[in-house]
Structures are given as structure tokens and as C-alpha cells.
Scaffold this motif. Sequence first.
Motif, short mmCIF file in Angstrom:
data_model
loop_
_atom_site.label_atom_id
_atom_site.label_comp_id
_atom_site.label_asym_id
_atom_site.label_seq_id
_atom_site.Cartn_x
_atom_site.Cartn_y
_atom_site.Cartn_z
N GLY A 335 0.81 -1.20 0.00
CA GLY A 335 0.00 0.00 0.00
C GLY A 335 0.85 1.25 0.00
N VAL A 336 1.04 1.85 1.16
CA VAL A 336 1.78 3.11 1.27
C VAL A 336 3.00 2.90 2.12
CG1 VAL A 336 1.72 5.47 2.12
CG2 VAL A 336 -0.27 4.53 0.94
N GLU A 585 -9.11 5.22 1.84
CA GLU A 585 -9.30 6.60 1.41
C GLU A 585 -9.07 7.53 2.60
OE1 GLU A 585 -12.29 9.15 -1.40
OE2 GLU A 585 -13.22 7.69 -0.07
N ASP A 599 -7.80 11.30 -1.09
CA ASP A 599 -6.80 10.44 -1.74
C ASP A 599 -7.25 9.00 -1.58
OD1 ASP A 599 -4.95 12.28 -2.69
OD2 ASP A 599 -3.89 12.38 -0.78
N GLN A 600 -7.17 8.23 -2.65
CA GLN A 600 -7.41 6.79 -2.57
C GLN A 600 -6.06 6.08 -2.72
OE1 GLN A 600 -9.33 8.60 -5.11
NE2 GLN A 600 -10.69 9.12 -3.43
N LEU A 601 -5.80 5.12 -1.83
CA LEU A 601 -4.47 4.52 -1.77
C LEU A 601 -4.36 3.23 -2.56
CD1 LEU A 601 -3.62 5.24 1.96
CD2 LEU A 601 -3.41 6.70 -0.04
N GLU A 603 -4.59 0.10 -2.17
CA GLU A 603 -3.92 -1.12 -1.71
C GLU A 603 -4.88 -2.30 -1.81
OE1 GLU A 603 -6.28 -0.26 1.93
OE2 GLU A 603 -5.37 0.87 0.31
N ILE A 634 -0.28 7.31 7.62
CA ILE A 634 -0.43 7.44 6.17
C ILE A 634 -0.72 8.88 5.74
CG2 ILE A 634 -1.09 5.07 5.72
CD1 ILE A 634 -3.99 5.88 5.81
N ASP A 635 -1.08 9.74 6.68
CA ASP A 635 -1.30 11.14 6.33
C ASP A 635 -1.40 11.95 7.61
OD1 ASP A 635 -1.63 13.41 4.84
OD2 ASP A 635 -3.46 12.77 3.83
#
Length: 676
Positions: A335-336, A585, A599-601, A603, A634-635
Motif C-alpha cells: 500500500g503506502v 481513502e 486520496d485513494q491509496l 492497496e 499514512i497522512d
Amino acid sequence: MSHLLADPTVALVVGGSTDDRDRVRGALPDAIEAVAVADRDDLTERLSARNDVGCIVAVGVDEAGFDDAVEAARAVSDHLPVVAYADDEAVAAAVAGRADCRYLPRSASVETLGAVVDDAVATFRERRQAAADSGILRTLLEEGQMTMFAKDEAGRYVRMADVPYTPDPEEFVGKTDPEVFDHGSDADREAYEDDLRVAETGEPIRRQIEHFETQGGDHWSEVTKVPWRDGDGRVVGVVGYALDVTERMQLKRRLEEQQRRFDEFASYVSHDLRTPLQVSVGALERAREGHEEAFDRIERANERIEEILADLSALSKGDRTVDLSEEVLDVLDVGVSSTELAPLVEQVWSVHGTDDATLEVAVPEGTEVIAETEAVRPLVENLLKNALDHAGPDVTVRVGTTDRGFYVEDDGPGIPEAEREQVLEAGYTTTEDGTGTGLAIVAETVDQQGWEVDIRESETGDAPGARFEFTECPVVVPEPAEPTGEPVALTGNVDVGDVSVAGSATPGAADGSWRVVGDGRDIWHDIDEFHFAYVELDGPVRIEGRLDELEAVHEYSKAGLMVRDTLAEDAAFAFVGATGDHGTETMWRHEAGAAAGSDQLEEPYDAYPWYRLDAVDGTVTLSWSTDGEDWHPIDQRRIDLADPVVVGLAVCSHSADETSEAVFENVTVTELDPLD
């Protein structure tokens, strides 16, 4: 609307005697078929059975008979004409107050009657078609969910379709594009100039790609505009439509990026390998002279060469997709990815730094850039090397964070304002032996990651210096905090926004479990429609939990954790959760009334079922986990939150008339105590 398939060439003749009706029938033009009917019941039956009636002729009727004929006509069409052929002043007066009705005394000639009926049928044919055209256009504007519009010769909106994510159609009327939209670019002005050009020249614009930016990211439309002409053929404005082609343009961009990476790959490898090779060659000479410490430098340089090859390979491929098995998900971070900034900077400096140069790392411990190390390292490396090459041997380089990114600056001579865009272009160099690829690698990384870079004067030292500031770059600065006590229960639930179907929230049998059902078109831009199970608390606050099930009815149906300033539709908020088909998201509205972004990630589904949201003094950190123990940020966003805040579980179906259902487990809400 099947009546539109039949030409209205029939006149129904009602009233009077048989001879009267026959006389009228004989007076009508050959193009009109006259059909005699006996009474009102017969008239109603024939009207319901036929689609080709263009007129009713009421012969010798009194006021009540005329009213009966009009009532029967209006049951079929608001425009079906009734011609009263009678000698009755009351009927004449009644006709004067009725639209699409005409009066002719019995003393008029049959030729005059024929001309009146012929004109009434022709008028009805035109009005029926115009009404159908208007209805079709109105339906497309209101229900078609496609951007259609009509503008006058000055580019001002006359009509606008009612589509999601745009202002109310009434807000468009009388305004031009620059007056309605605020995309922060020249797109609105250019669209307005196109409107004027089409209206002035009468030449259409077809399938033109227009690009604009919103808080939710880049968007593209394919726009067609054609001249709007009146009945005499004069251009009176512009009619057009726009199709959202964002996905197509994003795919095109990715393909272009891949091609560019392929073309530049060889030059990147050559440039980045040069320094460690030079270090290795120089150290080898010292090793031959008996200096054993040189072997350590050779080893570090060789390790760096291996890292560069791996990094550049990843950079050339861009975003990677892997077919993951369940076993791989247990051990592989998908994912991220994130990169701890300070250790990376210090590691790069250990290879390239000199004894006379100084590095200052003003980065809080544990600060992470939400991006793969393979992407961040070449950027940092080339910025540090650029400072060492151009700012002098005793340069001071400073690396620090901002509200929405980080910066690298030096105390050298700086970069003239006129050259700041050029320095990022491949091949641009100010030295005879330069390759012009170093800062191009920086630009490539920024473009690939969707960041922004701004070059300005440095804030370090007395000299102008060069400062590279990266924004729209997710950087998470640790906000250490610990729970102050027992978890707090969710106490209320409500539909936020104008949903079509009421939602619900029900606690489950196990502690911390919830079943939440929600409707709503979206949570994005100026739309807030969802169901919310919440509790009101003074911050700082944390909510975490596991999303066990999501019954999605749309690819962007969503369920997750949210903190809001209030329950108002346009309140500031932050959200983290799952979508139907686009992985995790993150969403935010930085302040009340602003446009919400997302944002859509992307994963793999269920890779990270656990989510956490921490709101500490206006800084909201969004995290995920595979097991609820090991958390990965993640953010992080600055959100305008004032005590008390509302925090809880949000579900949106992304549909106007269907609900989505989500099951949450292990949900806990706790007040936090920030740590010094």
C-alpha cells in the motif's frame, strides 16, 4: 412520448347536427383528415386511442359544451387547440380567456374555417415539438448527470445542468466561467474566451481537452461547444457539454511518464553512479598505499552503488503492483510506504559530505515522509550534491519540515529567479562538465509522487542561498500522546446532509462493535452526505477500530473513522477508512466551507483492516495497521477544529437511493494527554 411519432393531421369534429359536422368536414383542407364524433364520451375515447389528433372543432356548442371540449383536449395536451364554430357570445368570451383556442362565428365562410383549422394544426405541431424539445433538454439538464450548458453571446450562463460536485444551477445564471469557478488557474479565463469566440465566429469547438485543478486533485474535461442559433439563423450564444475524461488523461500521463523514465534511465544511472565510483577509485589508490581505513570507504561506496541500482530500477518502473498472496500479506508492507527523513538525510550526507561543509537537520525525531525510500533518496541525494557543487566547500545545508512538506536549503549564492524553472529541466547545467540530470531527477520524483516544488531564496545564513520547498507532500511529524482513561462510548447517530434514505447505527453484541447503515451521494468537494455514529468530546482525542465488513453498492462507497468540528454539512473534518474498490481513502476539509479533498491509496482489499485517527491541537494524524498493534501513519493534516469536536464512525453509500452497511469491531474512543 409515442405521440411524437405520429403527425397531427386529424381534426375531431364534435357538436351540432350530423349535417353541421359533415359541412365542417367538407370545408377542411385535404391534408387534414376530419373525423366526426357524436358526444363528449366519444370525443374522450377517440382522444385516448389516437396520437394523430391536431385539433378539435366544436360546432354550434354553448359555453358548457365548449368547456367540455377544452377539458377533453387538456387531458391529452396543454397545447391541443379547440376551434369553436358557434354563434354564442358567452363562448366567444370563454375562448378569449383560453390559450390555444379560437372562435369563429357560424356566419364565416367554410373556406375561412378551413384556413383557421389548418393554421391551428400547424401551430400545434410546432408547439408540441418545441414542448418535447424543451422537456428533453430539461430532463437532460436535471437528471442526465452530464455537464450541459447554454450561454448567451457574452458567455453568461442561461441554463446549466444539475450535476454533482458543481454549484447549484441557479448560481450559474447570468455569470461567466471566471465568475462561477475558482480553479486557481487560467482554465476558467480560457474557457470564457472560447465561449466568446464561438459566439462571434459561429465556428464550433469539438472535443477540446480542458484541464483544471481542485482541492481533490487534477481533473480533465472533453468539451464541445457549438453556436446557438435562433429561428432566423443568427448566433445568439453557445450550447455545449463536457465529459469527464480524468481517468483517461491520468492513464495517458502514466504512459507518458513510463516512456520518459525509460528514455532517461541510462542518463540517471550514469549520473548517480559517478560519485560513489569516484569515491571507490580514490579510496582504492589509498588502499594500495597501505591506508587500511580506505577499505571502509570502498565498502560504503560499493553498498551505495547497489542501493542506487535498486533505487533507480524502482524509479524507472514507477508505481509497482504485485499479485499478493495471503502469506505475503502477513510479512510484506503493502500500500503506502514511509521513509524516516532525518536518518536518510544523514546517511546520504555520510557518503557525499565534506569536512568543511555543515549539515543541519531541523527535523523532529521520527518524522516520516509518506513515500518509498527508493523515491525519496535520489531526491535528497541530488539536492545535497547540488548544494556541495554550487554553494562552495564550506556550505551549510539545512533540512527541515513545513506544515505540508519539507525543505532543503543552503547558504550559497542562490538561484536567480529567471532560472528557477529551467534548473529542473533535463540537460540544463551551468558548468562545462555538468550533465544537467541532477535536479531533473528531483523534478522527476516530484512529478511521480504528485508533489509540488517551489524554488526560492534560503532562510539560512546571510547569502541569498537556494531553498527547495516541497509541498503537497505527506509528512507526518510525531505528536506523542497517551490515553488519559477508559474508552468513551458513542452516544448519538445522525444523518449528515440531505440523504434520501435514513441511516442507522446499532451497537453489536461484543464491546466496541457497531453496525452502521448509511446513504448519501458522497463526502467530497461541497457534498457531505452520510450516516454518523458519534460522541462529542473535548480534544485531544483518538478513535481506532477494525472495519470487519463493508457492503458496498458503489466503487466509492466508504466506511471509516471521522473527526469533525461540528455536525454541520460544511464543517471541517478528517476521515480515514475503506472504499468499495479503491482501497483506503483519506479525506479532509481544512476549514468550514472549503472544498473537501481526498486520496485513494488503492492497496489490496483487507490488507489494512485497522484504522486510527488522532486529533491533537488541530493536527490530525491518520494511521492504519494489519493487526491493531503495529501502526503506520499514512497522512497528517492541519484541520480547523475547536473544542468540543465530534468523533465517530461514518458510512456513505455514494448513491442517492441505496444504502451501504458496515460492521466495525474493537472500536475505542479515548481522550488523549499530549506528551512533552
